[in-house]
Design a protein around this motif. Structure first.
Motif, PDB file in Angstrom:
ATOM      1  N   GLN A  70       2.293 -13.874  -3.270  1.00  0.00           N
ATOM      2  CA  GLN A  70       3.198 -13.786  -2.129  1.00  0.00           C
ATOM      3  C   GLN A  70       3.448 -12.316  -1.842  1.00  0.00           C
ATOM      4  O   GLN A  70       3.654 -11.524  -2.766  1.00  0.00           O
ATOM      5  CB  GLN A  70       4.519 -14.483  -2.452  1.00  0.00           C
ATOM      6  N   THR A  71       3.400 -11.976  -0.578  1.00  0.00           N
ATOM      7  CA  THR A  71       3.711 -10.608  -0.165  1.00  0.00           C
ATOM      8  C   THR A  71       5.152 -10.573   0.309  1.00  0.00           C
ATOM      9  O   THR A  71       5.578 -11.415   1.098  1.00  0.00           O
ATOM     10  CB  THR A  71       2.780 -10.163   0.977  1.00  0.00           C
TER      11      THR A  71
ATOM     12  N   THR B 220       7.997  -1.034   2.804  1.00  0.00           N
ATOM     13  CA  THR B 220       6.729  -1.264   2.125  1.00  0.00           C
ATOM     14  C   THR B 220       6.576  -2.751   1.878  1.00  0.00           C
ATOM     15  O   THR B 220       7.514  -3.525   2.091  1.00  0.00           O
ATOM     16  CB  THR B 220       6.650  -0.466   0.800  1.00  0.00           C
ATOM     17  N   SER B 221       5.420  -3.152   1.461  1.00  0.00           N
ATOM     18  CA  SER B 221       5.220  -4.542   1.058  1.00  0.00           C
ATOM     19  C   SER B 221       4.491  -4.557  -0.268  1.00  0.00           C
ATOM     20  O   SER B 221       3.683  -3.675  -0.564  1.00  0.00           O
ATOM     21  CB  SER B 221       4.443  -5.317   2.125  1.00  0.00           C
ATOM     22  N   ILE B 222       4.814  -5.556  -1.054  1.00  0.00           N
ATOM     23  CA  ILE B 222       4.232  -5.711  -2.386  1.00  0.00           C
ATOM     24  C   ILE B 222       3.731  -7.134  -2.508  1.00  0.00           C
ATOM     25  O   ILE B 222       4.445  -8.082  -2.172  1.00  0.00           O
ATOM     26  CB  ILE B 222       5.271  -5.413  -3.491  1.00  0.00           C
ATOM     27  N   ARG B 223       2.511  -7.281  -2.997  1.00  0.00           N
ATOM     28  CA  ARG B 223       1.921  -8.608  -3.195  1.00  0.00           C
ATOM     29  C   ARG B 223       1.789  -8.859  -4.692  1.00  0.00           C
ATOM     30  O   ARG B 223       1.131  -8.109  -5.404  1.00  0.00           O
ATOM     31  CB  ARG B 223       0.552  -8.666  -2.525  1.00  0.00           C
ATOM     32  N   LEU B 224       2.488  -9.916  -5.154  1.00  0.00           N
ATOM     33  CA  LEU B 224       2.463 -10.307  -6.565  1.00  0.00           C
ATOM     34  C   LEU B 224       2.359 -11.825  -6.662  1.00  0.00           C
ATOM     35  O   LEU B 224       2.695 -12.542  -5.710  1.00  0.00           O
ATOM     36  CB  LEU B 224       3.750  -9.877  -7.281  1.00  0.00           C
ATOM     37  N   GLU B 225       1.943 -12.291  -7.804  1.00  0.00           N
ATOM     38  CA  GLU B 225       1.926 -13.717  -8.078  1.00  0.00           C
ATOM     39  C   GLU B 225       3.372 -14.189  -8.266  1.00  0.00           C
ATOM     40  O   GLU B 225       4.246 -13.433  -8.693  1.00  0.00           O
ATOM     41  CB  GLU B 225       1.094 -14.000  -9.332  1.00  0.00           C
TER      42      GLU B 225
ATOM     43  N   HIS C 180       1.897   5.750  -9.214  1.00  0.00           N
ATOM     44  CA  HIS C 180       0.522   5.543  -8.757  1.00  0.00           C
ATOM     45  C   HIS C 180       0.281   4.142  -8.221  1.00  0.00           C
ATOM     46  O   HIS C 180      -0.348   3.970  -7.195  1.00  0.00           O
ATOM     47  CB  HIS C 180      -0.479   5.822  -9.886  1.00  0.00           C
ATOM     48  N   ASN C 181       0.733   3.131  -8.915  1.00  0.00           N
ATOM     49  CA  ASN C 181       0.477   1.740  -8.501  1.00  0.00           C
ATOM     50  C   ASN C 181       1.702   0.912  -8.869  1.00  0.00           C
ATOM     51  O   ASN C 181       1.796   0.383  -9.980  1.00  0.00           O
ATOM     52  CB  ASN C 181      -0.781   1.214  -9.191  1.00  0.00           C
ATOM     53  N   PHE C 182       2.626   0.806  -7.921  1.00  0.00           N
ATOM     54  CA  PHE C 182       3.904   0.159  -8.203  1.00  0.00           C
ATOM     55  C   PHE C 182       3.736  -1.317  -8.526  1.00  0.00           C
ATOM     56  O   PHE C 182       4.404  -1.832  -9.415  1.00  0.00           O
ATOM     57  CB  PHE C 182       4.866   0.357  -7.025  1.00  0.00           C
ATOM     58  N   ALA C 183       2.829  -2.005  -7.853  1.00  0.00           N
ATOM     59  CA  ALA C 183       2.615  -3.434  -8.134  1.00  0.00           C
ATOM     60  C   ALA C 183       2.139  -3.637  -9.574  1.00  0.00           C
ATOM     61  O   ALA C 183       2.604  -4.536 -10.268  1.00  0.00           O
ATOM     62  CB  ALA C 183       1.607  -4.031  -7.152  1.00  0.00           C
ATOM     63  N   SER C 184       1.249  -2.775 -10.039  1.00  0.00           N
ATOM     64  CA  SER C 184       0.786  -2.878 -11.431  1.00  0.00           C
ATOM     65  C   SER C 184       1.911  -2.560 -12.406  1.00  0.00           C
ATOM     66  O   SER C 184       2.039  -3.203 -13.447  1.00  0.00           O
ATOM     67  CB  SER C 184      -0.394  -1.938 -11.673  1.00  0.00           C
TER      68      SER C 184
ATOM     69  N   LEU D 247       5.005  -3.169 -11.890  1.00  0.00           N
ATOM     70  CA  LEU D 247       5.863  -4.346 -11.907  1.00  0.00           C
ATOM     71  C   LEU D 247       5.280  -5.445 -12.789  1.00  0.00           C
ATOM     72  O   LEU D 247       5.994  -6.076 -13.564  1.00  0.00           O
ATOM     73  CB  LEU D 247       6.102  -4.867 -10.494  1.00  0.00           C
ATOM     74  N   ARG D 248       3.977  -5.687 -12.685  1.00  0.00           N
ATOM     75  CA  ARG D 248       3.343  -6.700 -13.527  1.00  0.00           C
ATOM     76  C   ARG D 248       3.489  -6.355 -15.009  1.00  0.00           C
ATOM     77  O   ARG D 248       3.835  -7.207 -15.818  1.00  0.00           O
ATOM     78  CB  ARG D 248       1.862  -6.846 -13.167  1.00  0.00           C
TER      79      ARG D 248
END
Length: 105
Positions: free
Chosen positions: A16-17, A27-32, A69-73, A75-76
Motif C-alpha cells: 500500500q502506498t 512524499t509517498s511510501i510504499r510498504l507491505e 538514503h532509503n527511508f522505506a528500507s 522502516l522495514r
C-alpha cells in the motif's frame, strides 16, 4: 517449514502506498501491510500518530547520519528489529521439520 511462510494471510504482503508529510515535504511510501501494521503499533506505543512517529524517526536519522538514503528500507528494518525484540519464540515449525542442517566442525 515453508508452511510457516506460505500460510500467512495474503493481506500481510499486499503493498500500500501512503502519502504523508515529513518535515514539511510531501512524499509517498510504499510498504507491505504487515509493515504498516507494525509501524502503527510502534507509533501507538509511543503515543504518537503514525505521521508524527515517521517524522520523528526521519529527523533522528538525519541528526545521526546526516541523510536518509532509503527511508522505506529503514522502516522495514525498524519493523524487523521491533518484532525481534517483542516476539515470543514459538519454534513449532522445528518440531515438524525433518533432518536439520548442522554446521561442519
Amino acid at each position: 517449514m515453508c508452511q510457516l511462510f506460505a500460510h500467512q494471510p495474503q493481506r500481510d504482503y499486499e503493498s500500500q502506498t501512503r502519502s504523508l508529510r515529513i518535515d514539511g515535504h510531501s512524499t509517498s511510501i510504499r510498504l507491505e501491510m504487515a509493515f504498516w501494521d507494525t509501524l502503527e503499533e510502534i507509533a501507538s506505543k509511543q503515543d504518537m500518530s503514525l505521521a508524527k512517529f515517521l517524522s520523528c524517526l526521519h529527523s533522528e536519522v538525519l541528526d545521526h547520519c546526516g541523510e536518509v538514503h532509503n527511508f522505506a528500507s529503514l522502516l522495514r528494518c525498524s519493523c524487523l528489529i521491533y518484532r525481534s525484540k517483542t516476539a515470543t519464540v514459538t519454534p513449532d515449525f522445528l518440531a515438524e521439520a525433518g533432518p536439520r542442517l548442522v554446521a561442519a566442525e
